[in-house]
Design a protein around this motif. Structure first.
Motif, PDB file in Angstrom:
ATOM      1  N   SER A  83       0.805  -1.219   0.000  1.00  0.00           N
ATOM      2  CA  SER A  83       0.000   0.000   0.000  1.00  0.00           C
ATOM      3  C   SER A  83       0.835   1.265   0.000  1.00  0.00           C
ATOM      4  O   SER A  83       0.437   2.286  -0.535  1.00  0.00           O
ATOM      5  N   GLY A  84       1.997   1.211   0.648  1.00  0.00           N
ATOM      6  CA  GLY A  84       2.786   2.429   0.779  1.00  0.00           C
ATOM      7  C   GLY A  84       2.177   3.401   1.763  1.00  0.00           C
ATOM      8  O   GLY A  84       2.477   4.599   1.753  1.00  0.00           O
ATOM      9  N   ILE A  85       1.289   2.905   2.636  1.00  0.00           N
ATOM     10  CA  ILE A  85       0.646   3.772   3.627  1.00  0.00           C
ATOM     11  C   ILE A  85       1.664   4.181   4.686  1.00  0.00           C
ATOM     12  O   ILE A  85       2.219   3.345   5.394  1.00  0.00           O
ATOM     13  N   GLY A  86       1.936   5.466   4.789  1.00  0.00           N
ATOM     14  CA  GLY A  86       2.784   6.004   5.845  1.00  0.00           C
ATOM     15  C   GLY A  86       1.936   6.766   6.840  1.00  0.00           C
ATOM     16  O   GLY A  86       0.704   6.769   6.747  1.00  0.00           O
ATOM     17  N   ASP A  87       2.615   7.441   7.793  1.00  0.00           N
ATOM     18  CA  ASP A  87       1.862   8.167   8.819  1.00  0.00           C
ATOM     19  C   ASP A  87       0.975   9.247   8.207  1.00  0.00           C
ATOM     20  O   ASP A  87      -0.185   9.420   8.597  1.00  0.00           O
ATOM     21  N   TYR A  88       1.539   9.975   7.214  1.00  0.00           N
ATOM     22  CA  TYR A  88       0.747  11.049   6.598  1.00  0.00           C
ATOM     23  C   TYR A  88      -0.470  10.481   5.867  1.00  0.00           C
ATOM     24  O   TYR A  88      -1.591  10.959   6.023  1.00  0.00           O
ATOM     25  N   SER A  89      -0.243   9.429   5.087  1.00  0.00           N
ATOM     26  CA  SER A  89      -1.346   8.820   4.334  1.00  0.00           C
ATOM     27  C   SER A  89      -2.379   8.212   5.266  1.00  0.00           C
ATOM     28  O   SER A  89      -3.580   8.256   4.992  1.00  0.00           O
ATOM     29  N   LEU A  90      -1.910   7.633   6.381  1.00  0.00           N
ATOM     30  CA  LEU A  90      -2.846   7.046   7.345  1.00  0.00           C
ATOM     31  C   LEU A  90      -3.724   8.129   7.951  1.00  0.00           C
ATOM     32  O   LEU A  90      -4.941   7.960   8.088  1.00  0.00           O
ATOM     33  N   ASN A  91      -3.103   9.248   8.332  1.00  0.00           N
ATOM     34  CA  ASN A  91      -3.889  10.347   8.890  1.00  0.00           C
ATOM     35  C   ASN A  91      -4.929  10.841   7.888  1.00  0.00           C
ATOM     36  O   ASN A  91      -6.089  11.111   8.230  1.00  0.00           O
ATOM     37  N   LYS A  92      -4.516  10.955   6.622  1.00  0.00           N
ATOM     38  CA  LYS A  92      -5.438  11.395   5.582  1.00  0.00           C
ATOM     39  C   LYS A  92      -6.573  10.390   5.391  1.00  0.00           C
ATOM     40  O   LYS A  92      -7.734  10.754   5.216  1.00  0.00           O
ATOM     41  N   CYS A  93      -6.210   9.104   5.442  1.00  0.00           N
ATOM     42  CA  CYS A  93      -7.200   8.033   5.268  1.00  0.00           C
ATOM     43  C   CYS A  93      -8.249   8.064   6.372  1.00  0.00           C
ATOM     44  O   CYS A  93      -9.444   7.852   6.120  1.00  0.00           O
ATOM     45  N   LEU A  94      -7.819   8.305   7.601  1.00  0.00           N
ATOM     46  CA  LEU A  94      -8.731   8.230   8.743  1.00  0.00           C
ATOM     47  C   LEU A  94      -9.465   9.541   9.016  1.00  0.00           C
ATOM     48  O   LEU A  94     -10.380   9.564   9.857  1.00  0.00           O
ATOM     49  N   SER A  95      -9.093  10.608   8.337  1.00  0.00           N
ATOM     50  CA  SER A  95      -9.737  11.903   8.574  1.00  0.00           C
ATOM     51  C   SER A  95     -11.228  11.837   8.231  1.00  0.00           C
ATOM     52  O   SER A  95     -11.637  11.193   7.257  1.00  0.00           O
ATOM     53  N   ASN A  96     -12.010  12.494   9.065  1.00  0.00           N
ATOM     54  CA  ASN A  96     -13.456  12.641   8.837  1.00  0.00           C
ATOM     55  C   ASN A  96     -14.190  11.300   8.775  1.00  0.00           C
ATOM     56  O   ASN A  96     -15.086  11.106   7.955  1.00  0.00           O
ATOM     57  N   ARG A  97     -13.785  10.389   9.641  1.00  0.00           N
ATOM     58  CA  ARG A  97     -14.495   9.110   9.706  1.00  0.00           C
ATOM     59  C   ARG A  97     -14.354   8.506  11.105  1.00  0.00           C
ATOM     60  O   ARG A  97     -13.615   9.026  11.956  1.00  0.00           O
ATOM     61  N   ARG A  98     -15.039   7.379  11.308  1.00  0.00           N
ATOM     62  CA  ARG A  98     -14.922   6.618  12.550  1.00  0.00           C
ATOM     63  C   ARG A  98     -14.350   5.242  12.237  1.00  0.00           C
ATOM     64  O   ARG A  98     -14.550   4.699  11.149  1.00  0.00           O
ATOM     65  N   LEU A  99     -13.660   4.696  13.231  1.00  0.00           N
ATOM     66  CA  LEU A  99     -13.252   3.293  13.189  1.00  0.00           C
ATOM     67  C   LEU A  99     -13.974   2.591  14.332  1.00  0.00           C
ATOM     68  O   LEU A  99     -13.791   2.928  15.502  1.00  0.00           O
ATOM     69  N   LEU A 100     -14.819   1.627  13.982  1.00  0.00           N
ATOM     70  CA  LEU A 100     -15.593   0.881  14.973  1.00  0.00           C
ATOM     71  C   LEU A 100     -15.022  -0.526  15.077  1.00  0.00           C
ATOM     72  O   LEU A 100     -14.991  -1.261  14.086  1.00  0.00           O
ATOM     73  N   LEU A 101     -14.581  -0.889  16.268  1.00  0.00           N
ATOM     74  CA  LEU A 101     -14.060  -2.226  16.518  1.00  0.00           C
ATOM     75  C   LEU A 101     -15.028  -2.941  17.442  1.00  0.00           C
ATOM     76  O   LEU A 101     -15.225  -2.519  18.588  1.00  0.00           O
ATOM     77  N   SER A 102     -15.630  -3.994  16.948  1.00  0.00           N
ATOM     78  CA  SER A 102     -16.656  -4.694  17.719  1.00  0.00           C
ATOM     79  C   SER A 102     -16.254  -6.151  17.855  1.00  0.00           C
ATOM     80  O   SER A 102     -16.178  -6.885  16.866  1.00  0.00           O
ATOM     81  N   GLY A 103     -15.970  -6.589  19.082  1.00  0.00           N
ATOM     82  CA  GLY A 103     -15.535  -7.966  19.279  1.00  0.00           C
ATOM     83  C   GLY A 103     -14.851  -8.186  20.601  1.00  0.00           C
ATOM     84  O   GLY A 103     -15.225  -7.608  21.619  1.00  0.00           O
ATOM     85  N   ASP A 104     -13.815  -9.011  20.571  1.00  0.00           N
ATOM     86  CA  ASP A 104     -13.177  -9.435  21.814  1.00  0.00           C
ATOM     87  C   ASP A 104     -11.912  -8.631  22.108  1.00  0.00           C
ATOM     88  O   ASP A 104     -11.647  -7.590  21.496  1.00  0.00           O
ATOM     89  N   SER A 105     -11.106  -9.146  23.049  1.00  0.00           N
ATOM     90  CA  SER A 105      -9.953  -8.393  23.523  1.00  0.00           C
ATOM     91  C   SER A 105      -8.799  -8.342  22.526  1.00  0.00           C
ATOM     92  O   SER A 105      -7.885  -7.538  22.687  1.00  0.00           O
ATOM     93  N   THR A 106      -8.814  -9.184  21.467  1.00  0.00           N
ATOM     94  CA  THR A 106      -7.768  -9.024  20.442  1.00  0.00           C
ATOM     95  C   THR A 106      -8.039  -7.776  19.602  1.00  0.00           C
ATOM     96  O   THR A 106      -7.103  -7.182  19.059  1.00  0.00           O
ATOM     97  N   LEU A 107      -9.309  -7.365  19.504  1.00  0.00           N
ATOM     98  CA  LEU A 107      -9.598  -6.070  18.875  1.00  0.00           C
ATOM     99  C   LEU A 107      -9.308  -4.928  19.837  1.00  0.00           C
ATOM    100  O   LEU A 107      -9.014  -3.809  19.396  1.00  0.00           O
ATOM    101  N   ARG A 108      -9.388  -5.213  21.123  1.00  0.00           N
ATOM    102  CA  ARG A 108      -8.954  -4.207  22.097  1.00  0.00           C
ATOM    103  C   ARG A 108      -7.462  -3.928  21.919  1.00  0.00           C
ATOM    104  O   ARG A 108      -7.004  -2.799  22.116  1.00  0.00           O
TER     105      ARG A 108
END
Length: 547
Positions: free
Chosen positions: A326-351
């Motif tokens: 992917s070539g995803i770096g810190d800058y690209s990751l920040n851009k990717c996650l901007s203006n959205r939510r990440l929902l993790l639903s499950g057990d402690s490995t998702l924690r």
């Protein structure tokens, strides 16, 4: 593992492809190493990509029919009839290969009487190692259901490679567990806690009425969001509506009070390494095979469900993915996650995923600071400058927290159904370890409802990107634990088949086995690699669709 049939015929066909490539190397000097590697990658991906008809037939055989078959196994408590590390044998089809080449090894299991075994269903790990490079890769195992197995491996580095096979869990451990596991024999029990007017009492809880025949019980299915749940009726000081919490207690003994069953079960679930170890020589221009060449933007989501050979490999302390880059770096990751939510639903490995991103992105907690890494409540955090929020929510019952409000155990499908139309959320789902103390039908019901909720979500919110994390092998106390991994993984694949072209499958099997750890919670670098495999696919697809 997959049964003998059409897929194995494809396995035979790949030999012809490999042979053709070897001829190309021998006769036509213009055939490059890269060409050979790309051709092999295509061949092996096609080998493990079933047709729709094949998938349906395999699903019936590998889960429901296989479970029924296990239930009809003749009970035997002779530990000498279990697979033997001393007598079982490996057959390698060659002694030398070129870098990038796919090859196979045959495994024939024998018991301690040196008699061949004629049943399948054992859980195997096939590893290829080189201690000089600190290198490990995992073979893809095909179960022929007759005591023999084929493992597909790929030469990932040059030099020598030692190939070893471990029986992680014998079939008999699974069938014994299925025959005798119930509320009263399980290693862990869940209790319903009732409270009223300063008084408290506890009764046994279970997702079936089978253990409560002839007894009064409370049907808590409605209170449990429609998933079956029952509590033994409390004494007359309390009403069923006074149910407020769940708690867990561990039994001190194994599954059965009968010593012969205990000894047999414990032996069947004990790992045994086959002593017959093979060594193969790998020749090539480079120390190791280059990482994946295809970008995740060109990588179909459905290809994440393909059992590649291998998913990745460990080399000089680094995990190298072979699926896509992917070539995803810190800058690209920040851009990717901007203006959205990440929902993790499950057990402690998702924690764990939550904790990794919380630290990596320097998130601010909205629900108070964790007092321990064993935090058992919903957690929310944000990066205000990115307009990014992250939420981790525990899954439904059965949920084996020490003690928690019953409202904590909220079904994944309920959380998914609450995501609004037009959302652009990232969603990661994982259900696994807490269900291994129960029969597989309990797991299937939750996975089935979750898959249906995901299908509804993708219809009303096409921009949502969903990932489901697969199973991994682990050991935990005296329970079967990771011995369920293959059956539960097949259940995920069956129930999510209709949405597999829209849902990212997060492979944890290869990287966990390559780490050679057995903990319920993978070590930190493994958890990071697994999380990154989702982010690589999700972020690149998001950026590709917006450009």
């Amino acid at each position: 593992m997959v049964p003998f049939g059409k897929r194995y015929m494809r396995l035979l066909a790949v030999t012809a492809v490999i042979s053709t490539i070897i001829i190309c190397v021998t006769i036509n000097q213009t055939c490059s190493s890269t060409d050979r590697v790309q051709s092999l990658q295509i061949s092996t991906n096609e080998l493990f990509r079933p047709s729709d008809t094949e998938t349906e037939n395999m699903g019936i055989l590998e889960s429901e029919m296989f479970i029924e078959e296990l239930m009809t196994d003749e009970p035997t408590y002779d530990v000498l009839r279990l697979p033997s590390g001393t007598h079982s044998r490996l057959h390698l089809d060659r002694r030398a290969v070129t870098l990038g080449e796919v090859f196979r090894i045959r495994i024939h299991l024998y018991d301690h009487y040196n008699q061949p075994l004629y049943r399948g269903g054992d859980l195997l790990a096939v590893l290829m190692d080189n201690t000089t490079f600190g290198a490990t890769s995992v073979g893809r195992v095909i179960d022929h259901r007759n005591g023999s197995y084929t493992a597909m491996l790929r030469a990932m580095w040059r030099g020598t490679a030692t190939i070893s096979v471990t029986v992680l869990c014998a079939r008999e451990a699974i069938s014994t567990t299925m025959r005798i596991t119930n509320l009263y024999t399980a290693a862990f029990r869940l209790y319903c806690v009732f409270e009223y007017d300063g008084s408290r009492t506890e009764t046994l809880g279970y997702p079936s009425t089978d253990p409560f025949k002839g007894m009064d019980y409370c049907n808590m299915t409605i209170e449990n969001y429609g998933l079956a749940w029952y509590c033994l009726e409390p004494d007359n000081r309390f009403l069923c509506s006074d149910w407020v919490k769940v708690k867990v207690a561990k039994r001190s003994e194994l599954y059965s009070s009968k010593s012969d069953v205990d000894v047999f079960y414990k032996s069947a679930k004990t790992e045994r390494k086959i002593e017959d170890v093979k060594v193969i020589t790998v020749t090539g221009q480079y120390d190791a095979l280059p990482n994946a060449k295809e970008t995740c933007a060109k990588h179909d989501v459905i290809s994440t469900w393909v059992k590649a050979v291998p998913e990745g490999f460990l080399f000089k302390g680094q995990w190298h993915s072979m699926s896509c880059i992917s070539g995803i770096g810190d800058y690209s990751l920040n851009k990717c996650l901007s203006n959205r939510r990440l929902l993790l639903s499950g057990d402690s490995t998702l924690r764990q995923f939550y904790s990794i991103l919380f630290k990596r992105l320097q998130m601010k907690s909205l629900t108070g600071n964790w007092t321990t890494e064993q935090w058992h409540r919903q957690s929310r955090s944000q990066r205000k400058d990115l307009n990014f929020r992250m939420i981790w929510t525990p899954h439904e019952l059965p949920l084996y927290f020490n003690e928690s409000s019953r409202a904590t155990a909220r079904p994944v499908y309920v959380n998914v159904d609450e995501i609004p139309s037009g959302s652009n959320d990232f969603v990661i789902i994982h259900l696994y370890a807490h269900f291994t103390n129960h029969q597989p039908f309990v797991y299937r019901e939750s996975i089935r409802r979750t898959a249906s909720a995901v299908k509804r979500l993708l219809q009303r919110s096409p921009k949502v990107i969903v990932g489901i994390k697969g199973t991994h092998y682990y050991t935990f106390h005296d329970i079967l634990a990771g011995g369920w991994s293959d059956i539960y993984d097949n259940i995920i694949r069956e129930e999510f088949r209709d949405v597999s072209s829209r849902v990212i499958y997060i492979n944890a099997w290869d990287v966990v086995l390559a780490s050679k750890t057995r903990g319920l919670h993978p070590v930190s670098w493994v958890a990071e690699a697994t999380l990154d495999s989702f982010l690589d696919n999700a972020c690149v697809q998001t950026m590709s669709s917006s450009s």
